[in-house]
Scaffold this active site. Structure first.
Site, short mmCIF file in Angstrom:
data_model
loop_
_atom_site.label_atom_id
_atom_site.label_comp_id
_atom_site.label_asym_id
_atom_site.label_seq_id
_atom_site.Cartn_x
_atom_site.Cartn_y
_atom_site.Cartn_z
N HIS A 21 -6.40 7.61 -4.78
CA HIS A 21 -5.14 8.16 -5.30
C HIS A 21 -5.28 8.56 -6.77
O HIS A 21 -5.44 7.71 -7.65
CB HIS A 21 -4.01 7.14 -5.15
CG HIS A 21 -2.67 7.65 -5.59
ND1 HIS A 21 -1.69 8.00 -4.70
CD2 HIS A 21 -2.16 7.87 -6.81
CE1 HIS A 21 -0.61 8.41 -5.36
NE2 HIS A 21 -0.89 8.34 -6.65
N TYR B 215 0.80 -1.22 0.00
CA TYR B 215 0.00 0.00 0.00
C TYR B 215 0.84 1.28 0.00
O TYR B 215 0.29 2.38 0.04
CB TYR B 215 -0.94 0.01 1.21
CG TYR B 215 -2.06 -0.99 1.08
CD1 TYR B 215 -3.22 -0.69 0.35
CD2 TYR B 215 -1.95 -2.25 1.66
CE1 TYR B 215 -4.24 -1.61 0.22
CE2 TYR B 215 -2.97 -3.19 1.53
CZ TYR B 215 -4.11 -2.87 0.81
OH TYR B 215 -5.12 -3.79 0.68
N ALA B 216 2.14 1.13 -0.05
CA ALA B 216 3.01 2.31 -0.09
C ALA B 216 4.29 1.96 -0.82
O ALA B 216 4.65 0.78 -0.96
CB ALA B 216 3.31 2.81 1.32
N LEU B 217 4.97 2.99 -1.29
CA LEU B 217 6.22 2.80 -2.01
C LEU B 217 7.37 3.40 -1.21
O LEU B 217 7.17 4.33 -0.43
CB LEU B 217 6.13 3.45 -3.39
CG LEU B 217 5.24 2.70 -4.39
CD1 LEU B 217 4.78 3.61 -5.50
CD2 LEU B 217 5.98 1.50 -4.95
N SER C 195 7.67 7.10 -4.78
CA SER C 195 6.23 7.40 -4.70
C SER C 195 5.90 8.64 -5.51
O SER C 195 6.66 9.62 -5.53
CB SER C 195 5.83 7.63 -3.24
OG SER C 195 4.51 8.16 -3.17
N HIS D 54 3.81 10.71 -4.70
CA HIS D 54 3.60 11.80 -3.75
C HIS D 54 4.87 12.63 -3.57
O HIS D 54 4.81 13.76 -3.09
CB HIS D 54 3.15 11.24 -2.40
CG HIS D 54 1.70 10.83 -2.37
ND1 HIS D 54 0.66 11.74 -2.30
CD2 HIS D 54 1.12 9.61 -2.43
CE1 HIS D 54 -0.49 11.10 -2.30
NE2 HIS D 54 -0.25 9.80 -2.38
N ASP E 66 -4.28 12.34 -2.67
CA ASP E 66 -5.29 11.40 -2.19
C ASP E 66 -6.56 12.20 -1.93
O ASP E 66 -6.55 13.17 -1.16
CB ASP E 66 -4.83 10.71 -0.91
CG ASP E 66 -3.67 9.76 -1.16
OD1 ASP E 66 -3.43 9.41 -2.34
OD2 ASP E 66 -2.99 9.38 -0.19
N GLU F 280 -6.42 1.59 -5.05
CA GLU F 280 -6.55 2.78 -4.21
C GLU F 280 -7.55 3.74 -4.86
O GLU F 280 -7.19 4.52 -5.74
CB GLU F 280 -5.20 3.48 -4.02
CG GLU F 280 -4.21 2.67 -3.21
CD GLU F 280 -2.97 3.48 -2.84
OE1 GLU F 280 -2.85 4.64 -3.26
OE2 GLU F 280 -2.11 2.92 -2.12
#
Length: 295
Positions: free
Chosen positions: A217, A155-157, A162, A164, A171, A214
């Protein structure tokens, strides 16, 4: 006497036509990519000789790593030059916060992306959908690393890998309920592409993106790319491969024509574009340059 004059005229005409054909063969035709670039010349200025006046743009190596279409995932990390220069703390820019809420006062995002988000929210409001919230925007590497340690790789990089870390992704939530059930989420799935946004991690593309679904996102890629990606049900990974394979694309969005051209980056690279033509240049964060032209 008249017969001889007639034959002489015929011979002269045939000779002139043969010379013209030789001249055309000698000149040849333009390369495919160059011809495609010139095809969107509606906004170009023509010289007195009827030829297009063009400008030559030098492409630096760092252009590969910046722009709206840079690919960021587990394989391709963010380069410093790819981070948006207009990232701001939204709470300090009240003029940007129109029609939506912020989860907290620390959220940062590109000003240009925020303006496009505001336009999208305004359009949703006309459809009676008006409970949008930005729950996350730009993160620096320390913030991303903290989230990665907390959420895990599904669920995350990792920090630097990322979207982000770019300032182009956010998000989006609903102040009423979870996004996968909220009217805001459903409206975005249907309409976000019209405003340059795409759902980055769709439910049926986890094998390609490497990230679980997601519904919150969204990534800003701009027009016409968002529309093409939605129409063809493509992730960014698929879309950039598609552009690279096609080399040149033509499309229309709301009656506006767009020409998209792909070039593999090379040292001392230049690109020729019709004079006074509007355009956008983005790298793909791999080895390519993408030029988008429009009126």
């Amino acid at each position: 006497m008249k017969k001889w004059v007639f034959l002489l005229v015929v011979v002269l005409l045939l000779g002139y036509e043969a010379v013209q054909h030789k001249m055309e063969d000698a000149n040849g035709s333009p390369e495919h990519e160059e011809a495609k670039v010139q095809s969107s010349s509606s906004a170009a200025v023509q010289t007195k000789q009827g030829k297009l006046s063009k400008q030559t743009i030098a492409i630096a190596k760092d252009q590969v790593y910046k722009g709206k279409l840079v690919l960021v995932n587990k394989k391709y990390a963010v380069h410093e030059e790819g981070i948006q220069s207009d990232v701001v703390r939204l709470f300090s820019h009240k003029e940007l916060i129109k029609g939506f809420a912020l989860l907290d006062n620390t959220i940062r995002l590109s000003q240009d992306v925020t303006k496009s988000f505001g336009e999208m929210v305004e359009a949703a409001d006309k459809d009676g959908v008006r409970h949008f919230m930005i729950s996350s925007g730009y993160r620096n590497e320390d913030e991303q690393d903290e989230l990665y340690q907390e959420m895990g790789s599904d669920y995350a990089l990792p920090a630097g890998n990322s979207e982000h870390n770019l300032g182009l992704s956010l998000d989006i939530g609903s102040t009423q309920m979870e996004m996968n059930q909220a009217p805001e989420g459903k409206w975005l799935i249907k309409n976000a592409s019209k405003y340059g946004f795409v759902l980055r991690y769709p439910k049926d593309k986890t094998a390609i993106t490497g990230i679980q679904y997601e519904p919150w996102h969204f990534r800003y890629v701009g027009l016409p790319h968002s529309v093409i990606m939605k129409e063809k049900n493509m992730t960014m990974e698929e879309y950039l491969d598609y552009i690279k394979e096609q080399k040149n694309l033509s499309t229309q969005v709301e009656g506006i024509p767009y020409e998209i051209s792909y070039y593999r980056y090379s040292k001392n690279m230049t690109i020729s574009i019709p004079d006074k033509q509007r355009y956008d240049i983005s790298g793909d964060n791999r080895d390519g340059i993408i030029v988008t032209m429009y009126p």
